[in-house]
Design an enzyme around this catalytic site. Structure first.
Site, PDB file in Angstrom:
ATOM      1  N   TYR A  44       0.557  -1.190   0.069  1.00 26.85           N
ATOM      2  CA  TYR A  44       0.297  -0.019   0.578  1.00 26.85           C
ATOM      3  C   TYR A  44       0.957   1.130   0.299  1.00 26.85           C
ATOM      4  O   TYR A  44       2.051   1.822   0.755  1.00 26.85           O
ATOM      5  CB  TYR A  44      -1.125  -0.555   1.133  1.00 26.85           C
ATOM      6  CG  TYR A  44      -1.502   1.464   1.641  1.00 26.85           C
ATOM      7  CD1 TYR A  44      -1.435   2.464   2.406  1.00 26.85           C
ATOM      8  CD2 TYR A  44      -3.001   1.262   0.797  1.00 26.85           C
ATOM      9  CE1 TYR A  44      -2.475   3.496   3.133  1.00 26.85           C
ATOM     10  CE2 TYR A  44      -3.519   3.146   0.907  1.00 26.85           C
ATOM     11  CZ  TYR A  44      -3.449   3.718   1.953  1.00 26.85           C
ATOM     12  OH  TYR A  44      -4.322   4.449   1.857  1.00 26.85           O
ATOM     13  N   ASP A 104       9.362   2.500  -0.878  1.00 24.56           N
ATOM     14  CA  ASP A 104       8.404   3.516  -0.002  1.00 24.56           C
ATOM     15  C   ASP A 104       8.652   3.018   1.820  1.00 24.56           C
ATOM     16  O   ASP A 104       7.914   2.202   1.675  1.00 24.56           O
ATOM     17  CB  ASP A 104       7.227   2.686  -0.277  1.00 24.56           C
ATOM     18  CG  ASP A 104       5.600   3.229   0.632  1.00 24.56           C
ATOM     19  OD1 ASP A 104       4.774   3.401   0.538  1.00 24.56           O
ATOM     20  OD2 ASP A 104       6.731   3.913   1.814  1.00 24.56           O
ATOM     21  N   LYS A 112       5.388   8.717   8.796  1.00 21.51           N
ATOM     22  CA  LYS A 112       5.135   8.567   9.553  1.00 21.51           C
ATOM     23  C   LYS A 112       6.221   8.818  11.186  1.00 21.51           C
ATOM     24  O   LYS A 112       6.155   9.993  11.686  1.00 21.51           O
ATOM     25  CB  LYS A 112       4.639   7.020  10.075  1.00 21.51           C
ATOM     26  CG  LYS A 112       3.874   6.576   9.105  1.00 21.51           C
ATOM     27  CD  LYS A 112       3.658   4.360   8.767  1.00 21.51           C
ATOM     28  CE  LYS A 112       2.483   4.695   7.972  1.00 21.51           C
ATOM     29  NZ  LYS A 112       1.052   4.601   8.805  1.00 21.51           N
TER      30      LYS A 112
END
Ligand code: KE4
Length: 435
Positions: free
Chosen positions: A148, A243, A271
């Protein structure tokens, strides 16, 4: 039907939210669909724990989906945010702190000569791929099933996380034309990647991959996989985009690229680098990054990019970690938790896989190691639901989907690990009774 996991106040607050917010949530995976569809309403957090609207506390392994490397409301992070806010909430102009964070990232992340700050992982991945297409003048992007990379239209193809949770790996509203330039292949399968390159030879702008997959559950890259992707992209003149929104400063200082010594052309972070506030980033080689406006013709922008209050949280979070020794120490503690859970599963005869890297971990109710999304999807859903529900009921907060990773923080210590073992022992017993 077992007692709902959420207490009466949470239920009342959720019902009210659902009158204004679709599904009562601002991000689908929070909806707890697989745990009865009534999430806890969280009112506060401190260290390794969160408290819900009914005053119940939970040892938290979600940690806001990864950002909270030092647990909730770390005093030094809170103080830095307060001090920054007193100077102003943002100016839409360059500030000293955003350059400091950029400098720290360029120094720590092997692939970063230049970095651009944005406000979410979706923005970071979307922008990195636009840049890859601009720099290579090619169109095709290859991703992996179950990975994702945020909710940009062209990346909602065979996507993990909430998409997999709701069996919607491809989203409504994405025109076929948008998705047609995205190819998805099984994770950890170099032959499949080779075949995709053969089919689109000369037109692959980039491969984007999670170096440790955290959106199909916790699935590390197989030995040699990242090196193989690096070699393939180099041979084909395509860009390797890692990613690291989830792995960045979560698995290692500088991210997985620092730990594995596989250097991508571009990488995305998020994050942890925001410490719980909206900071993300993408970066890479100078010759690539200078395609970006105002230097080049590739446009990307953002009102809150580099926001000083958010940057204060990220900078303090990274400075508290400081470097590799922090991750060595945290992984040593986390390994005690993971190995203990595996022993408890064995004690109760429950098929269970679990692993960790740095401060990231995960588990599957499966009798074989999980190396890709298809195997993850064959895990025992009933066992997962029984075990996680029992853990939440005993005050342990875990992601409400089997297609997520779990996280650990420097605020988690012996007391939290011992309490987690006690809850897990009873939860595995419940799973065993139901088998
Ligand atoms: P955001 O746009 O949610 O900040 O980041 C998107 C993203 C990109 N890349 C990776 C590897 C990610 O894990 C994410 C977001 N992660 C999910 C949880 N798996 C965020 C939680 C949510 O969607 O509510």
């Amino acid at each position: 039907m077992p007692k709902p996991l959420a207490g009466p106040k949470s239920r009342r607050l959720f019902a009210a939210a659902a009158k204004c917010i679709p599904g009562g949530v601002n991000s689908p995976v929070r909806a707890w669909k697989r745990l009865g569809g009534q999430p806890l309403i969280i009112t506060s957090g401190k260290g390794a724990r969160i408290t819900d609207a009914d005053g119940r506390t939970y040892i938290d392994y979600v940690l806001s989906w990864g950002p909270l490397l030092h647990g909730h409301a770390h005093p030094q992070v809170v103080k830095a945010v307060q001090q920054a806010a007193k100077l102003g909430m943002g100016f839409g102009a360059p500030t000293p702190s955003e350059a400091e964070l950029a400098g720290l990232l360029v120094k720590a992340v092997p692939s970063f000569d230049r970095v651009r700050l944005v406000s979410s992982g979706t923005e970071a991945c979307m922008s990195a791929l636009r840049l890859a297409r601009a720099a290579t003048k090619r169109e095709i992007v290859i991703k992996c099933d179950g990975c994702y990379h945020g909710h940009a239209d062209h990346l909602l193809v065979a996507a993990g996380s909430g998409c997999a949770t709701f069996n919607q790996p491809d989203s409504a509203g994405v025109p076929a034309a948008f998705a047609s330039l995205t190819v998805s292949v099984p994770y950890n399968d170099l032959a499949a990647m080779e075949a995709a390159f053969a089919k689109h030879r000369g037109n692959v702008a980039a491969v984007i991959v999670e170096p440790v997959a955290g959106n199909m559950g916790f699935v590390p890259a197989a030995e040699g996989y990242l090196k193989g992707l690096r070699a393939l992209c180099t041979r084909e003149g395509s860009l390797l985009v890692l990613d690291e929104v989830m792995t960045g400063f979560r698995t290692a200082w500088g991210g997985e690229q620092a730990r594995t010594k596989v250097t991508p052309d571009l990488a995305c972070f998020g994050k942890v680098i925001g410490g719980g506030l909206p900071v993300a980033a993408y970066g890479g080689r100078r010759d690539l990054m200078e395609h970006l406006a105002p230097l080049g013709g590739c446009y990307q922008a953002g009102t809150l990019s580099g926001n000083p209050v958010a940057v204060a949280a990220g900078l303090t979070t990274l400075r508290l970690a400081g470097g590799k020794p922090f991750y060595v120490a945290q992984e040593k503690k986390l390994r005690v938790l993971v190995e203990g859970l595996k022993s408890l599963a064995t004690k109760h005869g429950v098929p269970f896989q679990a692993g960790c890297i740095g401060t990231m971990w995960g588990f599957f109710f499966n009798d074989r190691p999980v190396t890709n999304f298809a195997i993850a999807a064959q895990s025992d859903d009933q066992a997962w639901t029984t075990w996680v529900s029992a853990m939440v009921r005993q005050g342990i907060n875990l992601a409400p989907s089997p297609y997520e990773a779990a996280f650990f923080s420097s605020a988690h210590g012996k007391a939290e690990i011992v309490a987690t073992f006690a809850a897990a022992d009873a939860a595995f017993a419940e799973v065993a009774r139901g088998r």
